[in-house]
Design an enzyme around this catalytic site. Structure first.
Site, short mmCIF file in Angstrom:
data_model
loop_
_atom_site.label_atom_id
_atom_site.label_comp_id
_atom_site.label_asym_id
_atom_site.label_seq_id
_atom_site.Cartn_x
_atom_site.Cartn_y
_atom_site.Cartn_z
N SER A 7 0.83 -1.20 0.00
CA SER A 7 0.00 0.00 0.00
C SER A 7 0.86 1.25 0.00
O SER A 7 1.65 1.47 0.93
CB SER A 7 -0.92 0.02 1.23
OG SER A 7 -1.56 1.28 1.34
N HIS A 32 -1.35 -1.22 -4.12
CA HIS A 32 -2.62 -0.96 -3.44
C HIS A 32 -2.76 0.54 -3.23
O HIS A 32 -1.90 1.19 -2.63
CB HIS A 32 -2.66 -1.70 -2.09
CG HIS A 32 -4.01 -1.71 -1.47
ND1 HIS A 32 -5.03 -2.50 -1.93
CD2 HIS A 32 -4.51 -1.03 -0.41
CE1 HIS A 32 -6.11 -2.32 -1.19
NE2 HIS A 32 -5.82 -1.42 -0.26
N ASP A 34 -4.92 3.30 -1.56
CA ASP A 34 -5.91 3.59 -0.53
C ASP A 34 -6.42 5.02 -0.68
O ASP A 34 -5.66 5.97 -0.45
CB ASP A 34 -5.30 3.42 0.86
CG ASP A 34 -5.19 1.97 1.27
OD1 ASP A 34 -6.20 1.25 1.18
OD2 ASP A 34 -4.09 1.54 1.69
N MET A 36 -9.02 7.83 0.67
CA MET A 36 -9.85 8.20 1.82
C MET A 36 -10.36 9.63 1.66
O MET A 36 -9.61 10.51 1.23
CB MET A 36 -9.05 8.10 3.11
CG MET A 36 -8.37 6.76 3.33
SD MET A 36 -7.40 6.78 4.85
CE MET A 36 -6.51 5.23 4.71
N HIS A 65 -8.62 0.95 -3.76
CA HIS A 65 -9.51 0.71 -2.62
C HIS A 65 -10.16 2.04 -2.24
O HIS A 65 -9.52 2.91 -1.63
CB HIS A 65 -8.69 0.14 -1.46
CG HIS A 65 -9.48 -0.13 -0.22
ND1 HIS A 65 -8.87 -0.39 1.00
CD2 HIS A 65 -10.82 -0.19 0.01
CE1 HIS A 65 -9.81 -0.59 1.91
NE2 HIS A 65 -10.99 -0.46 1.33
N MET A 67 -12.29 4.13 -0.08
CA MET A 67 -12.90 4.30 1.24
C MET A 67 -13.57 5.66 1.25
O MET A 67 -13.16 6.59 1.96
CB MET A 67 -11.85 4.18 2.34
CG MET A 67 -11.31 2.78 2.51
SD MET A 67 -9.89 2.68 3.63
CE MET A 67 -8.56 2.99 2.48
N MET A 136 -11.32 -6.29 5.61
CA MET A 136 -10.54 -5.36 6.42
C MET A 136 -10.24 -6.03 7.76
O MET A 136 -11.15 -6.41 8.48
CB MET A 136 -11.31 -4.06 6.65
CG MET A 136 -11.45 -3.18 5.41
SD MET A 136 -9.87 -2.67 4.69
CE MET A 136 -9.14 -1.76 6.05
N PHE A 142 -6.70 4.51 8.91
CA PHE A 142 -5.33 4.79 9.34
C PHE A 142 -4.44 3.58 9.08
O PHE A 142 -4.88 2.44 9.19
CB PHE A 142 -5.29 5.10 10.85
CG PHE A 142 -6.09 6.31 11.24
CD1 PHE A 142 -5.53 7.57 11.19
CD2 PHE A 142 -7.41 6.19 11.64
CE1 PHE A 142 -6.27 8.69 11.55
CE2 PHE A 142 -8.16 7.29 12.00
CZ PHE A 142 -7.58 8.56 11.95
N ASP A 174 -6.52 -6.81 4.28
CA ASP A 174 -5.83 -5.54 4.45
C ASP A 174 -5.87 -5.09 5.90
O ASP A 174 -6.94 -4.90 6.47
CB ASP A 174 -6.53 -4.49 3.56
CG ASP A 174 -5.89 -3.11 3.63
OD1 ASP A 174 -4.88 -2.95 4.34
OD2 ASP A 174 -6.41 -2.20 2.96
N GLY A 175 -4.67 -4.94 6.49
CA GLY A 175 -4.59 -4.35 7.83
C GLY A 175 -3.79 -5.16 8.83
O GLY A 175 -4.18 -6.28 9.17
N GLY A 196 1.28 -2.35 4.17
CA GLY A 196 1.69 -0.96 4.07
C GLY A 196 2.96 -0.69 4.83
O GLY A 196 4.07 -0.80 4.30
N SER A 197 2.81 -0.34 6.12
CA SER A 197 3.98 0.01 6.93
C SER A 197 4.93 -1.16 7.10
O SER A 197 6.14 -0.96 7.28
CB SER A 197 3.53 0.55 8.30
OG SER A 197 2.68 -0.37 8.95
#
Length: 217
Positions: A7, A32, A34, A36, A65, A67, A136, A142, A174-175, A196-197
Site C-alpha cells: 500500500s 494498493h 488507498d 480516503m 480501494h 474508502m 478489512m 489509518f 488488508d490491515g 503498508g507500513s
C-alpha cells in the site's frame, strides 16, 4: 498464485515513483491505492492525480480501494490502463449492485470491502457478481494498526462459501499484516495480501518484499 499488494499509503511521497519502482523490482504484484475522503473514514489520503502520476513509471497493476462516500461519482477518475481492481465498501454504497455494474462497465474487475464489524451475510446477494472481496482486518482510515485476530476466522468462512458455491472471486486482506501472522492468513484462504507500513516501513524494502513473497509461496 498468491499476490502481494504493498500500500502506497505508507510510502514516502517525496520519493513515490522511486519507492514504487523498488517494490516492483523486488517482486510485488500489485500497487494498493488507498483512497480516503475524510467523510466515510476519519482521514484524507489522496485522489486520482497521485495515482495517475505513476503511469509510465511502473507496469504494476493498480488495486484501487475506495474508502469514500458517493463512489459512483468518482469511479471513472480511477480507470486507467494500469487499473486492475476497483473496490468499494459495502457500508458506503446505497445501491451496491449498480456500483459493481458501473465498475465492470469500464472494463475493470470489481470488488467489495467489508469492515471488521460487518457480517459476511451482507454480501450474500452480490457475491456471484464479484471479482474480489476485501476483508478489512483493521478499522479503515489509518495505517499501522494491529491485526484484529477474529479476521482469520472470517477469511476462513468466506473461503468456505467460495468453495461451496463455486465462486471465483479472490480474497484480499488488508490491515496489520506482517511476517509474524502472514502464514495464518494465507492458510485461511487469502489470495492477495495488502501490506503498508510492514513493507515501506522496513529498513530494507526490497528484502522485506522478497521475504513476504517467499512466505506466501
Amino acid at each position: 498464485m498468491k499476490e502481494l499488494a504493498p500500500s502506497i499509503l505508507a510510502a514516502d511521497f517525496s520519493r513515490l515513483g522511486e519507492e514504487v519502482k523498488t517494490i516492483e523490482d523486488a517482486g510485488a504484484d500489485l500497487i494498493h491505492v488507498d483512497v480516503m475522503d475524510g467523510h466515510y473514514v476519519p482521514n484524507i489520503s489522496y485522489g486520482p492525480t497521485v495515482m495517475k502520476s505513476l503511469l509510465g513509471k511502473t507496469k504494476l497493476p493498480f488495486d484501487v480501494h475506495l474508502m469514500i462516500e458517493d463512489a459512483d461519482k468518482y469511479i471513472p477518475e480511477f480507470v486507467t490502463e494500469n487499473t486492475k481492481y476497483i473496490t468499494v465498501h459495502q457500508e458506503a454504497c446505497k445501491h451496491l449492485h449498480r456500483t459493481i455494474q458501473l465498475i465492470k462497465s469500464h472494463g475493470v474487475s470489481a470488488g467489495v470491502s467489508l469492515n471488521p464489524s460487518t457480517s459476511l451475510n451482507t454480501l450474500e446477494e452480490i457475491l456471484p457478481y464479484l471479482d474480489l472481496v476485501l476483508i478489512m482486518s483493521v478499522n479503515p482510515g489509518f495505517g499501522g494498526q494491529s491485526y484484529i485476530e477474529t479476521s482469520t476466522d472470517k477469511i476462513s468462512r468466506l473461503n468456505k462459501i467460495r468453495e461451496e458455491k463455486g465462486y471465483s472471486f479472490k480474497i484480499e486482506v488488508d490491515g496489520g499484516i506482517g511476517l509474524n501472522n502472514l502464514n495464518e492468513i494465507i492458510s485461511a484462504g487469502a489470495d492477495i495480501i495488502v501490506a503498508g507500513s510492514s513493507v515501506f516501513g522496513a529498513e530494507d524494502i526490497p528484502e522485506r518484499v522478497r521475504a513476504f513473497k517467499k512466505e506466501m509461496e
